[in-house]
Write a protein that holds these residues in place. Structure first.
Motif, PDB file in Angstrom:
ATOM      1  N   MET A   1       0.830  -1.212   0.000  1.00  0.00           N
ATOM      2  CA  MET A   1       0.000   0.000   0.000  1.00  0.00           C
ATOM      3  C   MET A   1       0.861   1.256   0.000  1.00  0.00           C
ATOM      4  O   MET A   1       1.790   1.369   0.792  1.00  0.00           O
ATOM      5  CB  MET A   1      -0.868   0.020   1.264  1.00  0.00           C
ATOM      6  CG  MET A   1      -2.202  -0.629   1.069  1.00  0.00           C
ATOM      7  SD  MET A   1      -3.246  -0.424   2.520  1.00  0.00           S
ATOM      8  CE  MET A   1      -4.457  -1.666   2.162  1.00  0.00           C
ATOM      9  N   GLU A   2       0.529   2.182  -0.871  1.00  0.00           N
ATOM     10  CA  GLU A   2       1.250   3.454  -0.914  1.00  0.00           C
ATOM     11  C   GLU A   2       0.404   4.495  -0.208  1.00  0.00           C
ATOM     12  O   GLU A   2      -0.453   5.127  -0.817  1.00  0.00           O
ATOM     13  CB  GLU A   2       1.461   3.885  -2.368  1.00  0.00           C
ATOM     14  CG  GLU A   2       2.163   2.858  -3.210  1.00  0.00           C
ATOM     15  CD  GLU A   2       3.611   3.253  -3.483  1.00  0.00           C
ATOM     16  OE1 GLU A   2       3.880   4.466  -3.518  1.00  0.00           O
ATOM     17  OE2 GLU A   2       4.458   2.356  -3.629  1.00  0.00           O
ATOM     18  N   LYS A 124     -15.384   7.403  -3.702  1.00  0.00           N
ATOM     19  CA  LYS A 124     -14.645   7.544  -4.962  1.00  0.00           C
ATOM     20  C   LYS A 124     -14.661   9.010  -5.395  1.00  0.00           C
ATOM     21  O   LYS A 124     -15.641   9.702  -5.166  1.00  0.00           O
ATOM     22  CB  LYS A 124     -15.256   6.646  -6.036  1.00  0.00           C
ATOM     23  CG  LYS A 124     -14.825   5.201  -5.823  1.00  0.00           C
ATOM     24  CD  LYS A 124     -15.260   4.275  -6.938  1.00  0.00           C
ATOM     25  CE  LYS A 124     -14.869   2.862  -6.546  1.00  0.00           C
ATOM     26  NZ  LYS A 124     -15.924   1.882  -6.793  1.00  0.00           N
ATOM     27  N   GLU A 125     -13.565   9.469  -5.975  1.00  0.00           N
ATOM     28  CA  GLU A 125     -13.422  10.865  -6.422  1.00  0.00           C
ATOM     29  C   GLU A 125     -13.195  11.836  -5.254  1.00  0.00           C
ATOM     30  O   GLU A 125     -13.168  13.035  -5.456  1.00  0.00           O
ATOM     31  CB  GLU A 125     -14.632  11.391  -7.232  1.00  0.00           C
ATOM     32  CG  GLU A 125     -15.274  10.425  -8.216  1.00  0.00           C
ATOM     33  CD  GLU A 125     -14.329  10.034  -9.347  1.00  0.00           C
ATOM     34  OE1 GLU A 125     -13.533  10.884  -9.765  1.00  0.00           O
ATOM     35  OE2 GLU A 125     -14.401   8.857  -9.770  1.00  0.00           O
ATOM     36  N   THR A 126     -13.081  11.360  -4.022  1.00  0.00           N
ATOM     37  CA  THR A 126     -12.759  12.275  -2.931  1.00  0.00           C
ATOM     38  C   THR A 126     -11.371  11.904  -2.413  1.00  0.00           C
ATOM     39  O   THR A 126     -10.829  10.865  -2.765  1.00  0.00           O
ATOM     40  CB  THR A 126     -13.750  12.152  -1.755  1.00  0.00           C
ATOM     41  OG1 THR A 126     -13.483  10.932  -1.071  1.00  0.00           O
ATOM     42  CG2 THR A 126     -15.182  12.181  -2.216  1.00  0.00           C
ATOM     43  N   ASP A 127     -10.798  12.782  -1.562  1.00  0.00           N
ATOM     44  CA  ASP A 127      -9.515  12.380  -0.968  1.00  0.00           C
ATOM     45  C   ASP A 127      -9.484  12.700   0.527  1.00  0.00           C
ATOM     46  O   ASP A 127      -8.467  13.065   1.092  1.00  0.00           O
ATOM     47  CB  ASP A 127      -8.344  13.035  -1.706  1.00  0.00           C
ATOM     48  CG  ASP A 127      -8.282  14.524  -1.448  1.00  0.00           C
ATOM     49  OD1 ASP A 127      -9.286  15.093  -0.945  1.00  0.00           O
ATOM     50  OD2 ASP A 127      -7.229  15.128  -1.730  1.00  0.00           O
ATOM     51  N   TYR A 151      -8.920   1.771   0.480  1.00  0.00           N
ATOM     52  CA  TYR A 151      -7.735   2.062  -0.345  1.00  0.00           C
ATOM     53  C   TYR A 151      -8.093   1.918  -1.828  1.00  0.00           C
ATOM     54  O   TYR A 151      -7.744   2.765  -2.651  1.00  0.00           O
ATOM     55  CB  TYR A 151      -6.610   1.104   0.028  1.00  0.00           C
ATOM     56  CG  TYR A 151      -5.326   1.349  -0.709  1.00  0.00           C
ATOM     57  CD1 TYR A 151      -4.424   2.322  -0.292  1.00  0.00           C
ATOM     58  CD2 TYR A 151      -5.003   0.603  -1.852  1.00  0.00           C
ATOM     59  CE1 TYR A 151      -3.241   2.558  -0.969  1.00  0.00           C
ATOM     60  CE2 TYR A 151      -3.824   0.827  -2.550  1.00  0.00           C
ATOM     61  CZ  TYR A 151      -2.944   1.800  -2.100  1.00  0.00           C
ATOM     62  OH  TYR A 151      -1.781   2.027  -2.782  1.00  0.00           O
ATOM     63  N   ASN A 152      -8.809   0.861  -2.151  1.00  0.00           N
ATOM     64  CA  ASN A 152      -9.172   0.620  -3.550  1.00  0.00           C
ATOM     65  C   ASN A 152     -10.110   1.689  -4.105  1.00  0.00           C
ATOM     66  O   ASN A 152     -10.245   1.831  -5.315  1.00  0.00           O
ATOM     67  CB  ASN A 152      -9.798  -0.765  -3.714  1.00  0.00           C
ATOM     68  CG  ASN A 152      -8.778  -1.873  -3.514  1.00  0.00           C
ATOM     69  OD1 ASN A 152      -7.569  -1.618  -3.552  1.00  0.00           O
ATOM     70  ND2 ASN A 152      -9.248  -3.094  -3.266  1.00  0.00           N
ATOM     71  N   ALA A 153     -10.772   2.424  -3.213  1.00  0.00           N
ATOM     72  CA  ALA A 153     -11.627   3.532  -3.678  1.00  0.00           C
ATOM     73  C   ALA A 153     -10.777   4.761  -3.996  1.00  0.00           C
ATOM     74  O   ALA A 153     -11.297   5.782  -4.430  1.00  0.00           O
ATOM     75  CB  ALA A 153     -12.667   3.871  -2.613  1.00  0.00           C
ATOM     76  N   GLY A 154      -9.460   4.662  -3.758  1.00  0.00           N
ATOM     77  CA  GLY A 154      -8.572   5.773  -4.103  1.00  0.00           C
ATOM     78  C   GLY A 154      -8.138   6.620  -2.912  1.00  0.00           C
ATOM     79  O   GLY A 154      -7.385   7.578  -3.060  1.00  0.00           O
ATOM     80  N   ILE A 155      -8.621   6.291  -1.733  1.00  0.00           N
ATOM     81  CA  ILE A 155      -8.231   7.061  -0.535  1.00  0.00           C
ATOM     82  C   ILE A 155      -6.790   6.700  -0.167  1.00  0.00           C
ATOM     83  O   ILE A 155      -6.442   5.521  -0.101  1.00  0.00           O
ATOM     84  CB  ILE A 155      -9.188   6.744   0.647  1.00  0.00           C
ATOM     85  CG1 ILE A 155     -10.631   7.076   0.282  1.00  0.00           C
ATOM     86  CG2 ILE A 155      -8.747   7.480   1.908  1.00  0.00           C
ATOM     87  CD1 ILE A 155     -10.915   8.537   0.041  1.00  0.00           C
ATOM     88  N   ARG A 156      -5.953   7.710   0.063  1.00  0.00           N
ATOM     89  CA  ARG A 156      -4.552   7.453   0.392  1.00  0.00           C
ATOM     90  C   ARG A 156      -4.165   7.926   1.790  1.00  0.00           C
ATOM     91  O   ARG A 156      -3.089   7.637   2.280  1.00  0.00           O
ATOM     92  CB  ARG A 156      -3.624   8.120  -0.656  1.00  0.00           C
ATOM     93  CG  ARG A 156      -3.705   7.449  -2.022  1.00  0.00           C
ATOM     94  CD  ARG A 156      -3.196   6.004  -1.954  1.00  0.00           C
ATOM     95  NE  ARG A 156      -3.390   5.283  -3.215  1.00  0.00           N
ATOM     96  CZ  ARG A 156      -4.451   4.530  -3.506  1.00  0.00           C
ATOM     97  NH1 ARG A 156      -5.435   4.394  -2.622  1.00  0.00           N
ATOM     98  NH2 ARG A 156      -4.554   3.897  -4.651  1.00  0.00           N
ATOM     99  N   ARG A 157      -5.052   8.696   2.418  1.00  0.00           N
ATOM    100  CA  ARG A 157      -4.784   9.067   3.812  1.00  0.00           C
ATOM    101  C   ARG A 157      -5.690   8.193   4.677  1.00  0.00           C
ATOM    102  O   ARG A 157      -6.859   8.484   4.878  1.00  0.00           O
ATOM    103  CB  ARG A 157      -5.051  10.561   4.025  1.00  0.00           C
ATOM    104  CG  ARG A 157      -3.973  11.424   3.355  1.00  0.00           C
ATOM    105  CD  ARG A 157      -4.217  12.886   3.556  1.00  0.00           C
ATOM    106  NE  ARG A 157      -5.401  13.348   2.850  1.00  0.00           N
ATOM    107  CZ  ARG A 157      -5.963  14.540   3.026  1.00  0.00           C
ATOM    108  NH1 ARG A 157      -5.472  15.376   3.917  1.00  0.00           N
ATOM    109  NH2 ARG A 157      -7.028  14.884   2.337  1.00  0.00           N
ATOM    110  N   ILE A 158      -5.113   7.096   5.120  1.00  0.00           N
ATOM    111  CA  ILE A 158      -5.877   6.097   5.875  1.00  0.00           C
ATOM    112  C   ILE A 158      -5.179   5.862   7.211  1.00  0.00           C
ATOM    113  O   ILE A 158      -3.951   5.858   7.295  1.00  0.00           O
ATOM    114  CB  ILE A 158      -5.954   4.760   5.091  1.00  0.00           C
ATOM    115  CG1 ILE A 158      -6.645   4.969   3.738  1.00  0.00           C
ATOM    116  CG2 ILE A 158      -6.693   3.690   5.900  1.00  0.00           C
ATOM    117  CD1 ILE A 158      -6.785   3.696   2.909  1.00  0.00           C
TER     118      ILE A 158
END
Ligand code: PEP
Ligand code: MN
Length: 352
Positions: A1-2, A124-127, A151-158
């Motif tokens: 995971m990045e 999706k489409e949010t961050d 994560y797969n929905a594109g969220i990177r601050r988890i």
């Protein structure tokens, strides 16, 4: 995971990251009074439950959307970040529409992949940063699965929140910490920040300081602690909430050990040993209690204490199992004989 390591700009990257606020937003005044006091002691992230998942119907289920306008005031007047729990797509949409800064997924929701996927789809489409509490049951894969869906929905601050695990054993904790589970989570996802929730683990305010210290000794990144301007009058989780003043005291007395990497690792490993030994002792005590019950039964039914065949079977099976698990059979035999000796001693006391 990045993952992105900074959850929010402007929040001190030093351990521990602090999130605090009431279990539930109750009234505008309660929210503002609590938030002001927290802001005064330097807390930057304000939590409040707006929709509350209650175990039974009839409990306080949260104020709902109206409370989001109070959180907007916390942002604009105090400059704090706000965090709320979301359990479905509608919650996500409403929180986003009201400029909430952080979302968290509650323990009951994490346990349900359908709900987590619904939330992931809405994200999706949010961050926005998303914190994922462990599921109520001690299932690491289910926890990681929820993290992966987000994560797969594109969220990177988890981030992950460790809030303990449901158990029928409520002697000390409301939710058993089972520290080895978040420790294993960290081993599998080393870049994922982990925040401890001592309020829901302890269930009573007296335990918050010691659980927080344990979390720091285990290198957790942050703490999420429930606080309330008048804790005893809280509409939910009253017994575990503290005033912002008490929170300050607890934070001031926390010892944050920031040593170099090698000794830090050793400290963490030694803490793990301490905790595991504690688990071993509790398990042994539990086994002795069951053994005492057996003693009582034998007494009532006029049976002898020593049941040789049963003891033989126990020895054989356990030694076999121990060897499969990489331990020596002799070692296991010594341990079992010592346990058996103490069991017999305890049963004799009952027979007398
Ligand atoms: C909460 O944070 O108030 C809450 C409901 O927690 P959990 O999901 O850990 O039970
Ligand atoms: Mn709560």
């Amino acid at each position: 995971m990045e993952l992105q390591s900074i959850l929010l700009p402007g929040v001190d990257p030093k351990r521990p990251l602090i999130i605090s606020g009431p279990c539930s937003a109750e009234t505008e005044e309660q929210v503002m009074t609590t938030a002001k006091a927290l802001s005064n002691i330097g807390v930057k992230i304000f939590r409040a439950g707006v929709w509350k998942p209650r175990t039974k119907p009839g409990g306080f289920e949260g104020v709902g959307t109206e409370a989001l306008t109070w959180l907007k005031r916390v942002k604009s007047e105090l400059g704090m970040y706000t965090a709320v729990e979301v359990a479905n797509a509608k919650h996500v949409r409403e929180a986003l529409a009201n400029d909430v800064d952080i979302l968290w997924i509650g323990a009951r929701t994490t346990a349900n992949p359908f709900s987590v996927q619904e939330i992931a789809d809405a994200l999706k489409e949010t961050d926005i940063p998303v914190l994922i509490k462990n599921p109520v049951n001690p299932d690491l894969d289910l926890w990681i699965g929820a993290i992966e869906r987000i994560y797969n929905a594109g969220i990177r601050r988890i981030g992950a929140i460790h809030r303990g695990f449901s158990s029928s054993d409520k002697k000390v904790y409301r939710n058993l910490p089972q520290w080895h589970i978040p420790i294993e989570l960290h081993r599998q996802l080393p870049t994922l920040p982990i925040i401890c929730d001592p309020s829901h683990i302890g269930g009573k305010r007296e335990l918050i300081a010691s659980i927080s210290q344990q979390a720091m000794d285990l290198n957790f990144d942050g703490l999420i602690i429930e606080s309330h301007c008048t804790p005893d009058k809280a509409w939910s989780d009253a017994s575990q909430q503290i005033t912002p003043e008490v929170l300050q005291l607890i934070l001031d007395t926390l010892v944050i050990r920031d040593t170099n990497q090698t000794t830090e690792n050793l400290t963490v490993l030694r803490r793990q040993i301490d905790l595991l030994d504690n688990d071993l002792l509790e398990l042994l005590a539990k086994r002795m209690r069951v053994s005492q019950e057996i003693g009582t039964y034998k007494k009532e039914h006029n049976m002898p204490i020593l049941q040789a065949q049963r003891y033989d079977e126990i020895l054989k099976n356990r030694i076999n199992q121990a060897e499969k698990m990489g331990m020596s059979g002799d070692f296991m035999k010594t341990v079992l004989m010592a346990i058996h000796e103490e069991s017999v001693r305890q049963q004799m006391m009952i027979m007398k």
